[in-house]
Design a protein around this motif. Structure first.
Motif, PDB file in Angstrom:
ATOM      1  N   SER A  19      13.544   3.574  -4.721  1.00 48.79           N
ATOM      2  CA  SER A  19      14.008   4.940  -4.864  1.00 48.79           C
ATOM      3  C   SER A  19      14.764   5.319  -6.042  1.00 48.79           C
ATOM      4  O   SER A  19      14.900   6.002  -6.671  1.00 48.79           O
ATOM      5  N   LYS A  20      15.879   4.194  -6.024  1.00 49.40           N
ATOM      6  CA  LYS A  20      16.803   4.435  -7.142  1.00 49.40           C
ATOM      7  C   LYS A  20      15.815   4.501  -8.585  1.00 49.40           C
ATOM      8  O   LYS A  20      16.271   5.369  -9.190  1.00 49.40           O
ATOM      9  N   HIS A  21      14.908   3.517  -8.747  1.00 49.30           N
ATOM     10  CA  HIS A  21      14.142   3.569 -10.012  1.00 49.30           C
ATOM     11  C   HIS A  21      13.526   5.076 -10.060  1.00 49.30           C
ATOM     12  O   HIS A  21      13.338   5.588 -11.036  1.00 49.30           O
ATOM     13  N   PHE A  22      12.792   5.456  -9.028  1.00 47.28           N
ATOM     14  CA  PHE A  22      12.279   6.775  -9.036  1.00 47.28           C
ATOM     15  C   PHE A  22      12.720   7.785  -9.401  1.00 47.28           C
ATOM     16  O   PHE A  22      12.500   8.598 -10.262  1.00 47.28           O
ATOM     17  N   LEU A  29      17.276  11.604 -13.089  1.00 49.13           N
ATOM     18  CA  LEU A  29      18.628  12.025 -12.669  1.00 49.13           C
ATOM     19  C   LEU A  29      19.599  11.148 -12.995  1.00 49.13           C
ATOM     20  O   LEU A  29      19.383   9.751 -13.226  1.00 49.13           O
ATOM     21  N   LYS A  30      20.812  11.514 -13.582  1.00 49.48           N
ATOM     22  CA  LYS A  30      21.856  10.928 -13.994  1.00 49.48           C
ATOM     23  C   LYS A  30      22.680  10.297 -12.838  1.00 49.48           C
ATOM     24  O   LYS A  30      23.035  10.953 -11.926  1.00 49.48           O
ATOM     25  N   ILE A  31      23.229   9.078 -12.883  1.00 50.92           N
ATOM     26  CA  ILE A  31      23.957   8.531 -11.795  1.00 50.92           C
ATOM     27  C   ILE A  31      25.243   9.020 -11.864  1.00 50.92           C
ATOM     28  O   ILE A  31      25.917   9.043 -12.831  1.00 50.92           O
ATOM     29  N   VAL A  32      26.038   9.466 -10.968  1.00 45.51           N
ATOM     30  CA  VAL A  32      27.443  10.119 -10.883  1.00 45.51           C
ATOM     31  C   VAL A  32      28.157   9.085 -10.382  1.00 45.51           C
ATOM     32  O   VAL A  32      29.323   8.473 -10.557  1.00 45.51           O
ATOM     33  N   LEU A  45      24.175   6.397  -3.433  1.00 44.01           N
ATOM     34  CA  LEU A  45      23.900   6.686  -4.836  1.00 44.01           C
ATOM     35  C   LEU A  45      23.991   8.242  -5.023  1.00 44.01           C
ATOM     36  O   LEU A  45      23.133   8.897  -4.397  1.00 44.01           O
ATOM     37  N   ASP A  46      24.978   8.666  -5.769  1.00 42.95           N
ATOM     38  CA  ASP A  46      25.137  10.160  -5.998  1.00 42.95           C
ATOM     39  C   ASP A  46      24.390  10.355  -7.311  1.00 42.95           C
ATOM     40  O   ASP A  46      24.687   9.885  -8.458  1.00 42.95           O
ATOM     41  N   LEU A  47      23.304  11.311  -7.501  1.00 39.48           N
ATOM     42  CA  LEU A  47      22.532  11.677  -8.485  1.00 39.48           C
ATOM     43  C   LEU A  47      22.893  13.222  -8.926  1.00 39.48           C
ATOM     44  O   LEU A  47      22.782  13.887  -8.217  1.00 39.48           O
ATOM     45  N   LYS A 116       5.348  13.144  -4.059  1.00 43.13           N
ATOM     46  CA  LYS A 116       6.080  12.512  -3.021  1.00 43.13           C
ATOM     47  C   LYS A 116       6.973  11.368  -3.825  1.00 43.13           C
ATOM     48  O   LYS A 116       6.722  10.647  -4.621  1.00 43.13           O
ATOM     49  N   ASP A 117       8.148  11.195  -3.031  1.00 41.05           N
ATOM     50  CA  ASP A 117       9.135  10.229  -3.485  1.00 41.05           C
ATOM     51  C   ASP A 117       8.543   8.898  -3.034  1.00 41.05           C
ATOM     52  O   ASP A 117       7.397   9.020  -2.287  1.00 41.05           O
ATOM     53  N   PRO A 118       9.032   7.680  -2.989  1.00 47.87           N
ATOM     54  CA  PRO A 118       8.616   6.557  -2.788  1.00 47.87           C
ATOM     55  C   PRO A 118       8.355   6.089  -1.196  1.00 47.87           C
ATOM     56  O   PRO A 118       7.622   5.468  -0.859  1.00 47.87           O
TER      57      PRO A 118
END
Length: 128
Positions: A19-22, A29-32, A45-47, A116-118
């Motif tokens: 999911s992080k990869h997707f 989306l950028k990681i906050v 994980l905040d995106l 859909k997401d993973p």
């Protein structure tokens, strides 16, 4: 007093790395912030979304699957505005993401589609 906009949407995933990869590599989306909470065996994980909102991606040990698709009680899907549904759908397909045929909203006349997401969470593209 009034609600201004959505601050964040929280998503629980079954495979954190997939999911992080997707969300970071495919949806870009950028990681906050990324934090591991050992007492809960959970990542958070905040995106960042371009409008200032966020998606919070959580992992938990053995989360139950979504009961049905997509008409389960609760949140039905998460929709993203894009300049061109066709262009973004083609980008997703090139990244091996299955995208439904583009449809036209009967009330607004705007193009939209779903993917859909993973974990099978329904995501929508909606043209501005």
């Amino acid at each position: 007093m009034e609600l201004k906009r959505i601050h964040h949407v929280a998503v629980i995933c079954s495979d954190y790395q997939a999911s992080k990869h997707f969300y970071t590599q495919v949806l870009k989306l950028k990681i906050v912030a990324e934090n591991y909470r050992p007492e809960r065996e959970s990542y958070k994980l905040d995106l960042a979304l371009p409008d200032g909102g966020q998606i919070e991606l959580f992992s938990f040990p053995n989360p139950p699957p979504r009961p049905s698709n997509p008409e389960a009680q609760g949140l039905r899907h998460l929709a993203f505005n894009v300049d061109s549904v066709a262009v973004y759908a083609a980008y997703l397909q090139a990244a091996d993401v299955e995208v439904e045929p583009i449809r036209i909203d009967e009330f607004t006349g705007k193009p939209f589609t779903f993917f859909k997401d993973p974990d099978g969470l329904p995501l929508e593209l909606y043209q501005l």
